[in-house]
Scaffold this motif. Structure first.
Motif, PDB file in Angstrom:
ATOM      1  N   ARG A 168       0.833  -1.196   0.000  1.00  0.00           N
ATOM      2  CA  ARG A 168       0.000   0.000   0.000  1.00  0.00           C
ATOM      3  C   ARG A 168       0.871   1.251   0.000  1.00  0.00           C
ATOM      4  N   ASN A 169       1.948   1.256   0.802  1.00  0.00           N
ATOM      5  CA  ASN A 169       2.840   2.401   0.823  1.00  0.00           C
ATOM      6  C   ASN A 169       3.503   2.601  -0.532  1.00  0.00           C
ATOM      7  N   ASP A 189       1.186   4.536  -2.852  1.00  0.00           N
ATOM      8  CA  ASP A 189       1.164   5.974  -2.599  1.00  0.00           C
ATOM      9  C   ASP A 189       2.449   6.632  -3.105  1.00  0.00           C
ATOM     10  N   CYS A 197       1.017  12.220   6.062  1.00  0.00           N
ATOM     11  CA  CYS A 197       0.517  10.843   6.139  1.00  0.00           C
ATOM     12  C   CYS A 197      -0.210  10.618   7.462  1.00  0.00           C
ATOM     13  N   ARG A 225      -0.327   6.274   5.219  1.00  0.00           N
ATOM     14  CA  ARG A 225      -0.873   6.547   3.891  1.00  0.00           C
ATOM     15  C   ARG A 225      -1.033   8.056   3.731  1.00  0.00           C
ATOM     16  N   VAL A 226      -0.925   8.541   2.505  1.00  0.00           N
ATOM     17  CA  VAL A 226      -1.007   9.980   2.249  1.00  0.00           C
ATOM     18  C   VAL A 226      -2.435  10.468   2.495  1.00  0.00           C
ATOM     19  N   LEU A 268      -4.259   7.559  -4.630  1.00  0.00           N
ATOM     20  CA  LEU A 268      -4.057   8.031  -3.248  1.00  0.00           C
ATOM     21  C   LEU A 268      -5.371   7.862  -2.489  1.00  0.00           C
TER      22      LEU A 268
END
Length: 208
Positions: A38-39, A42, A78, A84-85, A106
């Motif tokens: 997931r990172n 982003d 984040c 997460r952003v 995003l």
């Protein structure tokens, strides 16, 4: 006999420790890997944004490099829990470039602020994928094209400021589905037509 018994106890203990360590390793890989993926999503989306920047007089994008975690890049915020952003705030930085469709990746973004730059091209349809988006501020750029009708899919929007651009076409009636909308600034564009009658249903609207 006693020696054999002790040897068996030690062997069984080592066997149990091995099983426990294996379980912990499996659990760690099951929980950690998705976070990394997931990172990466982003970070890749931000790098795609950077790639579309054609002018950066203040060298803001220099901080967007692999030497530091992307959560510490200039203008990026984040969330603490998932890294997460959640915010992208790059207002008044003399940036120029086109808006990029990867913004739709995003998925935790709550605020997008690009006010007072020179972004051009269209607002990408992919913005409709930002279901957590609450604040959209694109005022005073050079954005053209029509307002995406699927912006209404961003049901949590409370503030939309996109005045002072080169937007054309009619105001999408679908924006009337944004029941949480409090601020809507669309003036100083080249929009045509009238305000959709359904806007009368926007009971939360305070400024427009």
């Amino acid at each position: 006999m006693e020696l054999l018994k002790n040897h068996m106890v030690v062997s069984i203990s080592l066997f149990l420790v091995t099983i426990l360590l294996s379980c912990f390793n499996l659990l760690g890989s099951a929980t950690a890997s998705p976070v990394i993926r997931r990172n990466d999503t982003d970070q890749q989306a931000l790098l795609e944004f950077k790639a579309k920047i054609t002018g950066d007089q203040l060298k803001v994008m220099d901080s967007w490099n692999s030497s530091i975690l992307f959560c510490h890049w200039y203008g990026v915020t984040c969330g603490r829990k998932h890294q997460r952003v959640t915010k992208l705030e790059l207002q008044l930085l003399k940036l120029s470039g086109s808006l990029w469709p990867y913004i739709g990746n995003l998925s935790f973004l709550r605020e997008l602020n690009l006010v007072g730059n020179n972004f051009y091209n269209h607002i990408p349809q992919e913005i409709g994928r930002l279901r957590r988006l609450e604040i959209l501020q694109l005022t005073n750029n050079s954005i053209s094209g029509e307002i995406p009708s699927n912006l209404s899919a961003c049901s949590k929007l409370t503030v939309v400021r996109i005045r002072g651009n080169e937007l054309t076409g009619e105001i999408p009636a679908s924006l009337s589905f944004l029941s949480n909308l409090k601020v809507l600034y669309l003036f100083n564009n080249s929009l045509t037509g009238s305000i959709p009658p359904a806007f009368g249903n926007l009971s939360s609207l305070e400024e427009y």
